[in-house]
Scaffold this motif. Structure first.
Motif, short mmCIF file in Angstrom:
data_model
loop_
_atom_site.label_atom_id
_atom_site.label_comp_id
_atom_site.label_asym_id
_atom_site.label_seq_id
_atom_site.Cartn_x
_atom_site.Cartn_y
_atom_site.Cartn_z
N MET A 1 0.84 -1.17 0.00
CA MET A 1 0.00 0.00 0.00
C MET A 1 0.89 1.24 0.00
SD MET A 1 -3.08 0.57 2.49
CE MET A 1 -4.01 1.99 2.49
N LYS A 2 0.52 2.18 -0.85
CA LYS A 2 1.33 3.40 -0.96
C LYS A 2 0.99 4.35 0.17
CE LYS A 2 2.20 3.65 -5.87
NZ LYS A 2 2.10 4.50 -7.03
N ARG A 3 1.99 5.07 0.59
CA ARG A 3 1.79 6.10 1.62
C ARG A 3 1.28 7.38 0.96
NH1 ARG A 3 6.74 6.70 5.54
NH2 ARG A 3 5.33 6.39 7.25
N TYR A 4 0.63 8.19 1.79
CA TYR A 4 0.14 9.48 1.30
C TYR A 4 1.33 10.39 1.05
CZ TYR A 4 -1.95 14.11 1.27
OH TYR A 4 -2.31 15.38 0.93
N LYS A 5 1.36 10.98 -0.13
CA LYS A 5 2.44 11.89 -0.48
C LYS A 5 1.87 13.31 -0.49
CE LYS A 5 5.83 12.92 -4.01
NZ LYS A 5 6.27 12.67 -5.37
N GLU A 6 2.37 14.14 0.42
CA GLU A 6 1.88 15.52 0.53
C GLU A 6 2.37 16.31 -0.67
OE1 GLU A 6 2.24 19.11 3.71
OE2 GLU A 6 2.11 17.08 4.48
N PRO A 7 1.43 17.09 -1.31
CA PRO A 7 1.86 17.86 -2.48
C PRO A 7 2.81 19.00 -2.10
CG PRO A 7 -0.42 18.33 -1.95
CD PRO A 7 0.03 17.25 -1.02
N HIS A 8 3.71 19.31 -3.01
CA HIS A 8 4.65 20.39 -2.78
C HIS A 8 3.96 21.73 -2.93
CE1 HIS A 8 7.80 17.56 -2.41
NE2 HIS A 8 7.93 17.26 -3.71
N PHE A 9 4.68 22.77 -2.57
CA PHE A 9 4.12 24.12 -2.61
C PHE A 9 3.70 24.51 -4.01
CE2 PHE A 9 4.75 28.76 -2.97
CZ PHE A 9 3.80 29.16 -2.05
N GLN A 10 4.54 24.22 -5.00
CA GLN A 10 4.24 24.58 -6.38
C GLN A 10 2.98 23.85 -6.87
OE1 GLN A 10 5.63 26.95 -8.03
NE2 GLN A 10 7.15 27.36 -6.44
N GLU A 11 2.79 22.62 -6.48
CA GLU A 11 1.60 21.87 -6.87
C GLU A 11 0.35 22.47 -6.25
OE1 GLU A 11 2.58 17.99 -5.53
OE2 GLU A 11 3.87 17.54 -7.25
N ARG A 12 0.44 22.89 -4.99
CA ARG A 12 -0.72 23.51 -4.32
C ARG A 12 -1.08 24.84 -4.99
NH1 ARG A 12 1.94 22.33 1.11
NH2 ARG A 12 2.56 24.48 0.85
N ILE A 13 -0.06 25.62 -5.36
CA ILE A 13 -0.31 26.90 -6.04
C ILE A 13 -0.98 26.67 -7.38
CG2 ILE A 13 0.83 28.90 -7.10
CD1 ILE A 13 0.74 29.08 -4.12
N ALA A 14 -0.51 25.69 -8.13
CA ALA A 14 -1.09 25.40 -9.44
C ALA A 14 -2.54 24.94 -9.30
CB ALA A 14 -0.27 24.32 -10.14
N ALA A 15 -2.84 24.14 -8.29
CA ALA A 15 -4.21 23.67 -8.07
C ALA A 15 -5.12 24.85 -7.71
CB ALA A 15 -4.24 22.63 -6.96
N ALA A 16 -4.63 25.80 -6.89
CA ALA A 16 -5.44 26.97 -6.51
C ALA A 16 -5.71 27.84 -7.73
CB ALA A 16 -4.72 27.77 -5.43
N VAL A 17 -4.70 28.02 -8.59
CA VAL A 17 -4.87 28.85 -9.79
C VAL A 17 -5.88 28.22 -10.73
CG1 VAL A 17 -3.71 29.67 -11.88
CG2 VAL A 17 -2.64 29.97 -9.64
N SER A 18 -5.79 26.92 -10.93
CA SER A 18 -6.73 26.25 -11.84
C SER A 18 -8.15 26.29 -11.27
CB SER A 18 -6.30 24.81 -12.12
OG SER A 18 -6.37 24.05 -10.93
N ALA A 19 -8.31 26.14 -9.97
CA ALA A 19 -9.64 26.21 -9.36
C ALA A 19 -10.22 27.61 -9.52
CB ALA A 19 -9.57 25.82 -7.89
N ARG A 20 -9.40 28.61 -9.33
CA ARG A 20 -9.85 29.99 -9.47
C ARG A 20 -10.30 30.28 -10.91
NH1 ARG A 20 -5.35 32.87 -8.24
NH2 ARG A 20 -5.66 32.46 -6.03
N THR A 21 -9.52 29.83 -11.87
CA THR A 21 -9.90 30.09 -13.27
C THR A 21 -11.19 29.35 -13.63
OG1 THR A 21 -8.42 28.32 -13.98
CG2 THR A 21 -7.57 30.57 -14.07
N GLU A 22 -11.38 28.15 -13.12
CA GLU A 22 -12.61 27.41 -13.39
C GLU A 22 -13.82 28.16 -12.84
OE1 GLU A 22 -12.42 23.42 -11.93
OE2 GLU A 22 -10.55 23.00 -13.00
N VAL A 23 -13.72 28.65 -11.64
CA VAL A 23 -14.84 29.38 -11.02
C VAL A 23 -15.12 30.66 -11.81
CG1 VAL A 23 -15.54 30.66 -8.96
CG2 VAL A 23 -14.50 28.42 -8.73
N LEU A 24 -14.08 31.38 -12.19
CA LEU A 24 -14.28 32.60 -12.96
C LEU A 24 -14.93 32.32 -14.31
CD1 LEU A 24 -11.00 34.56 -12.16
CD2 LEU A 24 -13.31 35.09 -11.41
N GLU A 25 -14.55 31.23 -14.96
CA GLU A 25 -15.15 30.88 -16.25
C GLU A 25 -16.63 30.56 -16.07
OE1 GLU A 25 -14.20 31.01 -19.39
OE2 GLU A 25 -12.40 31.99 -18.64
#
Length: 111
Positions: A1-25
């Motif tokens: 079983m794989k362990r949970y891998k916490e996302p890095h800072f850059q990945e979290r920023i990219a996810a926030a940006v994509s979520a924001r653009t989706e909501v704005l669209e």
């Protein structure tokens, strides 16, 4: 079983940006709701604003009157206080009053 891998800072920023653009669209694609304002609604709004303006002016006038009344009362109290003050005695009057007190004290002590 794989362990949970916490996302890095850059990945979290990219996810926030994509979520924001989706909501704005999604918001951009919505059709704006336009309410038609009837003439009687506009007339009621104008009447309401005029009534509020008159109420503010009346309150301002009452405040000015109260302030003037307080000022007049303070002037009256100052005049009454000035009238109550004893007049300034001259040097001779002060000397005669002092002598009278001294003489009264002397008479009390000797009797």
């Amino acid at each position: 079983m794989k362990r949970y891998k916490e996302p890095h800072f850059q990945e979290r920023i990219a996810a926030a940006v994509s979520a924001r653009t989706e909501v704005l669209e999604r918001l951009r694609t919505k059709v704006p709701v336009v309410r038609a304002v009837t003439p009687d609604q506009a007339e009621r709004r104008l009447a309401k604003e005029a009534a509020a303006r008159q109420k503010r002016q009346a309150a301002l006038l009452v405040a000015k009157e109260q302030k003037a009344a307080k000022r007049a009362q303070a002037n009256e109290m100052a005049a009454a206080k000035a009238a109550k003050q004893k007049p300034e005695l001259s040097e001779a009057e002060r000397k005669s009053a002092r002598d009278a007190r001294y003489l009264a004290r002397k008479n009390r002590l000797s009797s």
